[in-house]
Write an enzyme that holds these catalytic residues in place. Structure first.
Site, PDB file in Angstrom:
ATOM      1  N   ASP A  22       0.837  -1.061  -0.037  1.00 54.86           N
ATOM      2  CA  ASP A  22      -0.115  -0.090  -0.103  1.00 54.86           C
ATOM      3  C   ASP A  22       0.872   1.049   0.061  1.00 54.86           C
ATOM      4  O   ASP A  22       2.016   1.195   0.261  1.00 54.86           O
ATOM      5  CB  ASP A  22      -0.889   0.034   1.282  1.00 54.86           C
ATOM      6  CG  ASP A  22      -1.741   1.281   1.604  1.00 54.86           C
ATOM      7  OD1 ASP A  22      -2.462   1.726   0.457  1.00 54.86           O
ATOM      8  OD2 ASP A  22      -1.797   1.933   2.562  1.00 54.86           O
ATOM      9  N   LEU A  23       0.332   2.492  -0.276  1.00 56.33           N
ATOM     10  CA  LEU A  23       1.258   3.401  -0.331  1.00 56.33           C
ATOM     11  C   LEU A  23       1.099   4.395   0.891  1.00 56.33           C
ATOM     12  O   LEU A  23       2.106   4.629   1.732  1.00 56.33           O
ATOM     13  CB  LEU A  23       1.071   4.574  -1.583  1.00 56.33           C
ATOM     14  CG  LEU A  23       1.816   5.927  -1.800  1.00 56.33           C
ATOM     15  CD1 LEU A  23       3.080   5.341  -1.977  1.00 56.33           C
ATOM     16  CD2 LEU A  23       0.958   6.554  -3.031  1.00 56.33           C
ATOM     17  N   ASP A  24      -0.122   4.916   0.933  1.00 56.73           N
ATOM     18  CA  ASP A  24      -0.119   6.111   2.009  1.00 56.73           C
ATOM     19  C   ASP A  24      -0.249   5.663   3.542  1.00 56.73           C
ATOM     20  O   ASP A  24      -0.768   4.531   3.653  1.00 56.73           O
ATOM     21  CB  ASP A  24      -1.907   6.731   1.905  1.00 56.73           C
ATOM     22  CG  ASP A  24      -1.732   7.547   0.687  1.00 56.73           C
ATOM     23  OD1 ASP A  24      -0.812   8.231   0.370  1.00 56.73           O
ATOM     24  OD2 ASP A  24      -2.964   7.333  -0.084  1.00 56.73           O
ATOM     25  N   THR A  46       1.793  10.023   4.115  1.00 59.16           N
ATOM     26  CA  THR A  46       0.701  11.110   3.567  1.00 59.16           C
ATOM     27  C   THR A  46      -0.659  10.861   4.244  1.00 59.16           C
ATOM     28  O   THR A  46      -1.602  11.643   4.100  1.00 59.16           O
ATOM     29  CB  THR A  46       0.598  10.767   2.206  1.00 59.16           C
ATOM     30  OG1 THR A  46       0.761   9.353   1.751  1.00 59.16           O
ATOM     31  CG2 THR A  46       1.471  11.385   1.234  1.00 59.16           C
ATOM     32  N   LYS A  79      -9.115   5.145   6.241  1.00 63.68           N
ATOM     33  CA  LYS A  79      -7.759   4.681   5.428  1.00 63.68           C
ATOM     34  C   LYS A  79      -7.854   3.633   4.610  1.00 63.68           C
ATOM     35  O   LYS A  79      -8.719   2.374   4.901  1.00 63.68           O
ATOM     36  CB  LYS A  79      -6.916   4.348   6.630  1.00 63.68           C
ATOM     37  CG  LYS A  79      -6.270   5.365   7.630  1.00 63.68           C
ATOM     38  CD  LYS A  79      -5.191   4.912   8.391  1.00 63.68           C
ATOM     39  CE  LYS A  79      -4.627   6.026   9.210  1.00 63.68           C
ATOM     40  NZ  LYS A  79      -3.780   5.649  10.189  1.00 63.68           N
ATOM     41  N   GLY A  80      -7.514   3.847   3.329  1.00 60.63           N
ATOM     42  CA  GLY A  80      -7.583   2.734   2.352  1.00 60.63           C
ATOM     43  C   GLY A  80      -8.685   2.846   1.493  1.00 60.63           C
ATOM     44  O   GLY A  80      -8.963   2.030   0.423  1.00 60.63           O
ATOM     45  N   ARG A  83     -11.562   8.454  -2.359  1.00 54.18           N
ATOM     46  CA  ARG A  83     -11.822   9.561  -1.939  1.00 54.18           C
ATOM     47  C   ARG A  83     -13.519   9.767  -2.150  1.00 54.18           C
ATOM     48  O   ARG A  83     -13.992  10.333  -1.115  1.00 54.18           O
ATOM     49  CB  ARG A  83     -11.459  10.644  -3.338  1.00 54.18           C
ATOM     50  CG  ARG A  83     -11.128  11.874  -2.817  1.00 54.18           C
ATOM     51  CD  ARG A  83     -10.617  12.672  -4.119  1.00 54.18           C
ATOM     52  NE  ARG A  83      -9.451  12.271  -4.691  1.00 54.18           N
ATOM     53  CZ  ARG A  83      -8.730  12.604  -5.707  1.00 54.18           C
ATOM     54  NH1 ARG A  83      -9.567  13.250  -6.503  1.00 54.18           N
ATOM     55  NH2 ARG A  83      -7.648  12.003  -5.991  1.00 54.18           N
ATOM     56  N   SER A  85      -2.710   0.395  -4.452  1.00 50.17           N
ATOM     57  CA  SER A  85      -3.193   1.696  -3.552  1.00 50.17           C
ATOM     58  C   SER A  85      -4.380   2.156  -3.975  1.00 50.17           C
ATOM     59  O   SER A  85      -4.707   2.249  -5.228  1.00 50.17           O
ATOM     60  CB  SER A  85      -2.127   2.846  -3.564  1.00 50.17           C
ATOM     61  OG  SER A  85      -2.705   4.046  -3.138  1.00 50.17           O
ATOM     62  N   ALA A  86      -5.470   2.768  -3.134  1.00 55.35           N
ATOM     63  CA  ALA A  86      -6.739   3.377  -3.563  1.00 55.35           C
ATOM     64  C   ALA A  86      -6.276   4.927  -4.195  1.00 55.35           C
ATOM     65  O   ALA A  86      -7.427   5.261  -4.773  1.00 55.35           O
ATOM     66  CB  ALA A  86      -7.480   3.649  -2.435  1.00 55.35           C
ATOM     67  N   SER A  87      -5.234   5.213  -3.975  1.00 51.43           N
ATOM     68  CA  SER A  87      -5.033   6.683  -4.368  1.00 51.43           C
ATOM     69  C   SER A  87      -4.814   6.979  -5.750  1.00 51.43           C
ATOM     70  O   SER A  87      -4.288   6.037  -6.394  1.00 51.43           O
ATOM     71  CB  SER A  87      -3.951   7.168  -3.575  1.00 51.43           C
ATOM     72  OG  SER A  87      -3.474   8.735  -4.023  1.00 51.43           O
ATOM     73  N   ASN A 118      -3.475   9.384  -6.719  1.00 49.14           N
ATOM     74  CA  ASN A 118      -2.364  10.499  -6.760  1.00 49.14           C
ATOM     75  C   ASN A 118      -1.026   9.560  -6.515  1.00 49.14           C
ATOM     76  O   ASN A 118      -0.028  10.254  -6.329  1.00 49.14           O
ATOM     77  CB  ASN A 118      -2.351  11.439  -5.447  1.00 49.14           C
ATOM     78  CG  ASN A 118      -3.256  12.611  -5.715  1.00 49.14           C
ATOM     79  OD1 ASN A 118      -3.637  13.249  -6.500  1.00 49.14           O
ATOM     80  ND2 ASN A 118      -4.041  12.556  -4.672  1.00 49.14           N
ATOM     81  N   LYS A 123     -11.017  -1.119  -1.231  1.00 52.31           N
ATOM     82  CA  LYS A 123     -10.745  -1.908  -0.088  1.00 52.31           C
ATOM     83  C   LYS A 123     -11.779  -1.700   0.965  1.00 52.31           C
ATOM     84  O   LYS A 123     -12.331  -0.619   0.766  1.00 52.31           O
ATOM     85  CB  LYS A 123      -9.312  -1.386   0.389  1.00 52.31           C
ATOM     86  CG  LYS A 123      -8.049  -1.725  -0.394  1.00 52.31           C
ATOM     87  CD  LYS A 123      -7.021  -1.007   0.155  1.00 52.31           C
ATOM     88  CE  LYS A 123      -5.737  -0.943  -0.764  1.00 52.31           C
ATOM     89  NZ  LYS A 123      -4.582  -0.186  -0.196  1.00 52.31           N
ATOM     90  N   GLU A 182       0.055  -3.266   4.670  1.00 46.96           N
ATOM     91  CA  GLU A 182      -1.033  -2.224   4.656  1.00 46.96           C
ATOM     92  C   GLU A 182      -0.957  -1.644   6.167  1.00 46.96           C
ATOM     93  O   GLU A 182      -0.774  -2.138   7.186  1.00 46.96           O
ATOM     94  CB  GLU A 182      -2.367  -3.090   4.525  1.00 46.96           C
ATOM     95  CG  GLU A 182      -3.160  -3.134   3.480  1.00 46.96           C
ATOM     96  CD  GLU A 182      -3.536  -1.764   3.036  1.00 46.96           C
ATOM     97  OE1 GLU A 182      -3.608  -0.983   3.902  1.00 46.96           O
ATOM     98  OE2 GLU A 182      -3.817  -1.471   1.757  1.00 46.96           O
ATOM     99  N   ASP A 183      -1.673  -0.413   6.110  1.00 47.21           N
ATOM    100  CA  ASP A 183      -1.803   0.245   7.418  1.00 47.21           C
ATOM    101  C   ASP A 183      -2.888   0.627   7.756  1.00 47.21           C
ATOM    102  O   ASP A 183      -3.626   1.026   8.687  1.00 47.21           O
ATOM    103  CB  ASP A 183      -1.104   1.502   7.434  1.00 47.21           C
ATOM    104  CG  ASP A 183      -1.826   2.762   6.561  1.00 47.21           C
ATOM    105  OD1 ASP A 183      -2.122   2.135   5.265  1.00 47.21           O
ATOM    106  OD2 ASP A 183      -1.874   3.803   6.922  1.00 47.21           O
TER     107      ASP A 183
HETATM  108  C1  BG6 Z   1      -5.670   5.617   0.411  1.00 49.58           C
HETATM  109  C2  BG6 Z   1      -5.737   6.583   1.493  1.00 49.58           C
HETATM  110  O1  BG6 Z   1      -4.450   5.231   0.171  1.00 49.58           O
HETATM  111  O2  BG6 Z   1      -6.191   6.478  -0.688  1.00 49.58           O
HETATM  112  C3  BG6 Z   1      -7.174   7.116   1.806  1.00 49.58           C
HETATM  113  O3  BG6 Z   1      -5.529   5.658   2.781  1.00 49.58           O
HETATM  114  C4  BG6 Z   1      -7.512   7.965   0.482  1.00 49.58           C
HETATM  115  O4  BG6 Z   1      -7.064   8.018   2.836  1.00 49.58           O
HETATM  116  C5  BG6 Z   1      -7.520   7.013  -0.822  1.00 49.58           C
HETATM  117  O5  BG6 Z   1      -8.885   8.427   0.534  1.00 49.58           O
HETATM  118  C6  BG6 Z   1      -7.679   7.843  -2.149  1.00 49.58           C
HETATM  119  O6  BG6 Z   1      -6.665   8.934  -2.348  1.00 49.58           O
HETATM  120  P1  BG6 Z   1      -6.604   9.975  -3.354  1.00 49.58           P
HETATM  121  O7  BG6 Z   1      -5.235  10.610  -3.154  1.00 49.58           O
HETATM  122  O8  BG6 Z   1      -7.174   9.401  -4.471  1.00 49.58           O
HETATM  123  O9  BG6 Z   1      -7.571  10.947  -2.811  1.00 49.58           O
HETATM  124 MG    MG Z   2      -2.565   3.262   3.691  1.00 45.11          MG
END
Ligand code: BG6
Ligand code: MG
Length: 219
Positions: free
Chosen positions: A10-12, A18, A46-47, A50, A115-117, A119, A146, A170-171
């Site tokens: 996982d990233l964040d 972050t 977390k995970g 958005r 990662s769910a992000s 970014n 997730k 994973e955190d």
């Molecule tokens: C996950 C974070 O890695 O990414 C969440 O744990 C976050 O907190 C999710 O909402 C989505 O991220 P982003 O950067 O696309 O808003």
């Molecule tokens: Mg995380």
């Protein structure tokens, strides 16, 4: 037990700190909407994507937004989040993360990101570790957040390895649940009370080497 051949990170909150920026940005947004939001609430986000995060916050505040305002609020949160991220430098990976990645690659383990992000690519580039990952499965590629295992299952498929031979780091509670649902091995990063469902919990990637983690999981 199946031999361990790969790692999905996982990233964040695992590679980079972050998670605290996501918390600050959501807290600011919740305050603007007049909704209480604390660290325990944040743990549940977390995970989580958005969009689903904002849906949960609105649900907790017993309120809703029309589609246009919903989009505007998501954009606002992301702008605030990116303001924090922009201040980050390449040496802001979490302690031990870059060494752990390098050691994993030196062992010829297959390494991917789950990662769910949306970014994720931006952050990996900022940290200059984009090339450490053979595959990057992120929020732009998945359709289910997730605790659905999709993000890790796609990673396993890309790497061509069975889930039982891959360790997920994973955190988040949602991420550990996703790993377990997909049949992956799991290492929680953080508080053992919060991540009680992980096979083992460590305080960070600085604590053990990849070989030590594998030995612990095989024990
Ligand atoms: C996950 C974070 O890695 O990414 C969440 O744990 C976050 O907190 C999710 O909402 C989505 O991220 P982003 O950067 O696309 O808003
Ligand atoms: Mg995380």
């Amino acid at each position: 037990m199946a031999p361990i051949k790969g790692f999905l990170f996982d990233l964040d909150g695992v590679i980079v700190d972050t998670a605290k920026f996501h918390f600050k940005a959501w807290q600011k947004l919740a305050a603007e909407l007049g909704i209480h939001f604390d660290e325990a609430d944040n743990e549940k986000l977390k995970g989580v994507s958005r969009k689903e995060s904002l849906e949960k916050i609105l649900e907790w505040g017993h309120t809703s937004l029309d589609a246009e305002r919903f989009e505007a609020m998501m954009a606002k949160k992301n702008d605030w989040y990116l303001d924090f991220v922009k201040e980050m430098s390449a040496d802001e990976a979490l302690p031990g993360a870059k060494d752990f990645l390098a050691a994993s690659l030196a062992l010829k383990l297959r390494v991917g990101l789950g990662s769910a992000s949306k970014n994720a690519e931006l952050i990996l580039n900022l940290l200059q570790i984009h090339d450490s990952f053979e595959c990057i499965i992120d929020g732009t590629k998945i359709t289910r957040s997730k605790p659905d295992p999709q993000v890790f299952s796609m990673g396993a498929e890309f790497l061509g390895i069975e889930p039982q031979s891959i360790v997920v780091f994973e955190d988040s509670q949602a991420g550990i649940e996703a790993a377990r649902a997909g049949g992956f091995r799991s290492v929680g990063i953080g508080d053992p009370k919060i991540l009680a469902d992980a096979e083992i919990v460590i305080s960070g990637l600085h604590q053990f080497s990849p070989t030590e983690i594998i030995n612990k999981l095989n024990f």
